[in-house]
Design a protein around this motif. Sequence first.
Motif, PDB file in Angstrom:
ATOM      1  N   HIS A  97       6.023   3.911  -2.196  1.00  0.00           N
ATOM      2  CA  HIS A  97       6.323   2.859  -2.292  1.00  0.00           C
ATOM      3  C   HIS A  97       6.143   2.240  -4.074  1.00  0.00           C
ATOM      4  N   LYS A  98       6.511   3.449  -5.286  1.00  0.00           N
ATOM      5  CA  LYS A  98       5.902   2.624  -6.611  1.00  0.00           C
ATOM      6  C   LYS A  98       6.527   1.416  -7.339  1.00  0.00           C
ATOM      7  N   LYS A  99       7.550   0.673  -6.113  1.00  0.00           N
ATOM      8  CA  LYS A  99       7.915  -0.002  -6.915  1.00  0.00           C
ATOM      9  C   LYS A  99       7.812  -1.635  -6.211  1.00  0.00           C
ATOM     10  N   ASP A 100       7.165  -1.858  -5.623  1.00  0.00           N
ATOM     11  CA  ASP A 100       7.193  -2.675  -3.744  1.00  0.00           C
ATOM     12  C   ASP A 100       5.865  -3.203  -4.898  1.00  0.00           C
ATOM     13  N   PHE A 101       6.247  -4.557  -5.656  1.00  0.00           N
ATOM     14  CA  PHE A 101       5.669  -5.506  -6.470  1.00  0.00           C
ATOM     15  C   PHE A 101       4.514  -6.458  -5.576  1.00  0.00           C
ATOM     16  N   LEU A 102       5.005  -7.309  -4.416  1.00  0.00           N
ATOM     17  CA  LEU A 102       4.564  -7.318  -3.521  1.00  0.00           C
ATOM     18  C   LEU A 102       2.789  -7.287  -3.088  1.00  0.00           C
ATOM     19  N   SER A 103       3.151  -5.677  -3.415  1.00  0.00           N
ATOM     20  CA  SER A 103       2.503  -5.059  -2.501  1.00  0.00           C
ATOM     21  C   SER A 103       0.857  -5.039  -3.713  1.00  0.00           C
ATOM     22  N   GLN A 104       1.688  -4.450  -4.568  1.00  0.00           N
ATOM     23  CA  GLN A 104       0.963  -4.791  -5.923  1.00  0.00           C
ATOM     24  C   GLN A 104       0.102  -6.181  -5.884  1.00  0.00           C
ATOM     25  N   ARG A 105       0.437  -7.256  -5.934  1.00  0.00           N
ATOM     26  CA  ARG A 105      -0.110  -8.424  -6.128  1.00  0.00           C
ATOM     27  C   ARG A 105      -0.747  -8.512  -4.846  1.00  0.00           C
ATOM     28  N   GLY A 106      -0.368  -8.399  -3.807  1.00  0.00           N
ATOM     29  CA  GLY A 106      -1.180  -8.545  -2.606  1.00  0.00           C
ATOM     30  C   GLY A 106      -3.064  -7.364  -2.805  1.00  0.00           C
ATOM     31  N   GLN A 157     -16.869  -7.701   5.711  1.00  0.00           N
ATOM     32  CA  GLN A 157     -16.023  -8.277   4.519  1.00  0.00           C
ATOM     33  C   GLN A 157     -15.841  -7.589   3.696  1.00  0.00           C
ATOM     34  N   VAL A 158     -16.483  -7.157   2.928  1.00  0.00           N
ATOM     35  CA  VAL A 158     -16.089  -6.061   1.990  1.00  0.00           C
ATOM     36  C   VAL A 158     -15.825  -4.583   2.809  1.00  0.00           C
ATOM     37  N   PHE A 159     -16.085  -4.803   3.664  1.00  0.00           N
ATOM     38  CA  PHE A 159     -16.085  -3.282   4.808  1.00  0.00           C
ATOM     39  C   PHE A 159     -14.555  -3.482   4.857  1.00  0.00           C
ATOM     40  N   SER A 160     -13.807  -4.609   5.716  1.00  0.00           N
ATOM     41  CA  SER A 160     -12.837  -4.924   5.670  1.00  0.00           C
ATOM     42  C   SER A 160     -11.698  -4.543   5.177  1.00  0.00           C
ATOM     43  N   PHE A 161     -12.295  -5.799   3.160  1.00  0.00           N
ATOM     44  CA  PHE A 161     -11.102  -5.603   2.003  1.00  0.00           C
ATOM     45  C   PHE A 161     -10.990  -3.591   1.827  1.00  0.00           C
ATOM     46  N   THR A 162     -12.442  -3.025   1.862  1.00  0.00           N
ATOM     47  CA  THR A 162     -11.957  -1.288   0.982  1.00  0.00           C
ATOM     48  C   THR A 162     -11.078  -0.693   2.448  1.00  0.00           C
ATOM     49  N   ASN A 163     -10.982  -1.559   3.809  1.00  0.00           N
ATOM     50  CA  ASN A 163      -9.839  -0.635   3.897  1.00  0.00           C
ATOM     51  C   ASN A 163      -8.830  -1.155   3.789  1.00  0.00           C
ATOM     52  N   LYS A 164      -8.345  -2.416   3.886  1.00  0.00           N
ATOM     53  CA  LYS A 164      -6.912  -2.418   3.419  1.00  0.00           C
ATOM     54  C   LYS A 164      -6.813  -2.287   1.760  1.00  0.00           C
ATOM     55  N   ILE A 165      -7.738  -1.782   0.687  1.00  0.00           N
ATOM     56  CA  ILE A 165      -7.047  -1.597  -0.396  1.00  0.00           C
ATOM     57  C   ILE A 165      -7.044  -0.256  -0.262  1.00  0.00           C
ATOM     58  N   ARG A 166      -7.230   0.254   0.507  1.00  0.00           N
ATOM     59  CA  ARG A 166      -7.337   1.928   0.555  1.00  0.00           C
ATOM     60  C   ARG A 166      -6.223   2.257   1.267  1.00  0.00           C
ATOM     61  N   ARG A 167      -5.759   1.371   2.181  1.00  0.00           N
ATOM     62  CA  ARG A 167      -4.336   1.552   2.659  1.00  0.00           C
ATOM     63  C   ARG A 167      -3.289   0.979   1.722  1.00  0.00           C
ATOM     64  N   LEU A 168      -3.266  -0.212   1.226  1.00  0.00           N
ATOM     65  CA  LEU A 168      -2.166  -0.395   0.582  1.00  0.00           C
ATOM     66  C   LEU A 168      -1.762   0.478  -0.626  1.00  0.00           C
TER      67      LEU A 168
END
Length: 90
Positions: free
Chosen positions: A43-52, A25-36
């Motif tokens: 896309h600096k103003k993508d506030f929904l992605s920032q919240r995610g 789970q930590v590994f998959s979250f880390t990949n998602k974090i790096r991708r986001l």
Amino acid sequence: MVKNSFISAIPQEEKEENNGSVEFQVFSFTNKIRRLTSHLELHKKDFLSQRGLRKILGKRQRLLAYLSKKNRVRYKKLIGQLDIREPKTR
């Protein structure tokens, strides 16, 4: 943005067996974090992605805190594999 630029630190056979393990789970979250993070650089103003991103960071932080309490050796090994720093203790 390159989607498949992240290298798996967990072997394929372990992925299929332990999808619910804390390490996976930590590994998959880390990949998602790096991708986001790479997405938000473009896309600096993508506030929904920032919240995610903030929500995923919180989930990963809670999982790492749980793992550090339960098994310090596995925690240290995972931190080293994923190259993420240890959170500061108060």
